[in-house]
Enzyme design. Structure first.
Site, PDB file in Angstrom:
ATOM      1  N   CYS A 234       0.849  -1.184   0.000  1.00 19.74           N
ATOM      2  CA  CYS A 234       0.000   0.000   0.000  1.00 19.74           C
ATOM      3  C   CYS A 234       0.887   1.236   0.000  1.00 19.74           C
ATOM      4  CB  CYS A 234      -0.929   0.017   1.202  1.00 19.74           C
ATOM      5  SG  CYS A 234      -1.983   1.477   1.207  1.00 19.74           S
TER       6      CYS A 234
ATOM      7  N   ASP B 197     -10.158   4.029  -3.719  1.00 21.47           N
ATOM      8  CA  ASP B 197      -9.014   4.764  -3.183  1.00 21.47           C
ATOM      9  C   ASP B 197      -9.221   6.253  -3.444  1.00 21.47           C
ATOM     10  OD1 ASP B 197      -6.478   5.772  -2.467  1.00 21.47           O
ATOM     11  OD2 ASP B 197      -5.510   3.914  -3.081  1.00 21.47           O
TER      12      ASP B 197
END
Length: 330
Positions: A87, A246
């Protein structure tokens, strides 16, 4: 139960850093620890990521003991569906956090190096002590396959590229399916991206040369189709896990996109491209910095830059009779 967290965001994408409250996690490698957490402690993820403490698009990072001596900290990433292998937005925030919390081996000016052990491997971060801006170089990124024809229910045949930036993504210009990443509604984009993800999972067998635990499609990135180096930002929307959106440009997604652009000859070593979140407008920088190999794949090391921000801290508890407090999603 008492869980202590530090709250941050990068580009609008939340990061709940879990500092304490979990038991010790066994495992010689971080992938083994990730597997243990998934099989034995998933109820804690649901309590922290899901409602009423979190929400459908919450993202978390569990700090665990490092298994590699060169690392300053080790982290297991989590989201609404489970656990990811990399991430980027989290690494950007975690590097600033590590410097501020004194977790690094040495502090240097103007930038301090922070090495983060992620399930996909070591990620080297460099945090500016004054601005807090962070750039990171992830594990080698590579293109798995380009121009893959898949059948997507409701859309017919679409052609996608599949690229790895610490996690695998299907990448497609939204206009090829009649959408626009900036103008189309978020539900339209999510429906398209989620449909592509499910179709690729069914129709394409992925392979990673280092571990089968890394060989899964994490999500789909819809772009504005601007891949060549122009000096202007290229916008995208990343939909991952269980239809999770996101808010940032997506750090591992930017890594995968840079690898794809380099592979296609649109971007050279040392050229910086700006990546914009189509919905929040936040910007990450991305550039290919070094050619390399991983297994049979030609690969490239990619540098991504952005800034994480503090939003608070919290202590979460669960009362014995609180059934909804164990976590739910609407």
């Amino acid at each position: 139960m008492k869980l202590q967290t530090c709250e941050m965001h990068t580009g609008g994408e939340p990061l709940r850093i879990i500092e304490s409250g979990y038991p010790d996690i066994p495992g010689e490698t971080l992938l083994e620890k990730r597997s243990f957490v998934r099989k034995n402690l998933d109820h804690l993820r649901k309590q922290l990521m899901w409602e009423p403490r979190g929400h459908f698009d919450m993202y978390g990072a569990l700090l665990v003991k490092v298994s590699r001596p060169e690392a300053d900290l080790a982290v297991i990433f989590m989201h609404n569906e489970g656990y990811s292998t990399m991430c980027g937005h989290a690494c950007i925030a975690l590097a600033r956090y590590a410097v501020d919390k004194g977790l690094v081996k040495s502090v240097t000016s103007p930038e301090t190096k922070v090495t983060i052990e992620c399930p996909c491997g070591l990620v080297e971060c460099f945090t500016d002590l004054i601005s807090g801006h962070t750039r990171f170089v992830s594990v080698p990124a590579f293109v798995f396959q380009t121009d893959v024809a898949i059948h997507v229910d409701g859309y017919g045949e679409l052609r996608v590229d599949i690229s790895y930036g610490g996690a695998f993504y299907a990448i497609l210009a939204a206009k090829t399916a009649g959408l626009n990443v900036k103008k189309s509604g978020i539900l339209e984009l999510v429906n398209l991206a989620a449909s592509i993800t499910e179709s690729v999972k069914k129709q394409v067998k992925l392979y990673h040369p280092e571990s089968s635990d890394l060989a899964f499609l994490y999500g789909t990135i819809l772009t504005d189709g601007k891949d060549e180096h122009s000096g202007k930002p290229t916008a995208n929307v990343c939909v991952f896990a269980n239809r999770q959106v996101d808010r940032s440009p997506c750090g591992s997604g930017v890594t995968a996109r840079v690898a794809l652009q380099f592979y296609k000859g649109f971007l050279g070593i040392g050229q910086t491209l700006l990546f914009e979140s189509a919905k929040t407008g936040d910007i990450f920088s991305g550039k290919a910095v070094e050619e390399t190999r991983i297994g049979d794949f030609q690969a490239v090391k990619v540098e991504v830059g952005g800034k994480g921000w503090y939003t608070g801290s919290a202590t979460f508890t669960l009362e014995d009779e609180d059934k909804l407090g164990k976590g739910f999603l609407l």
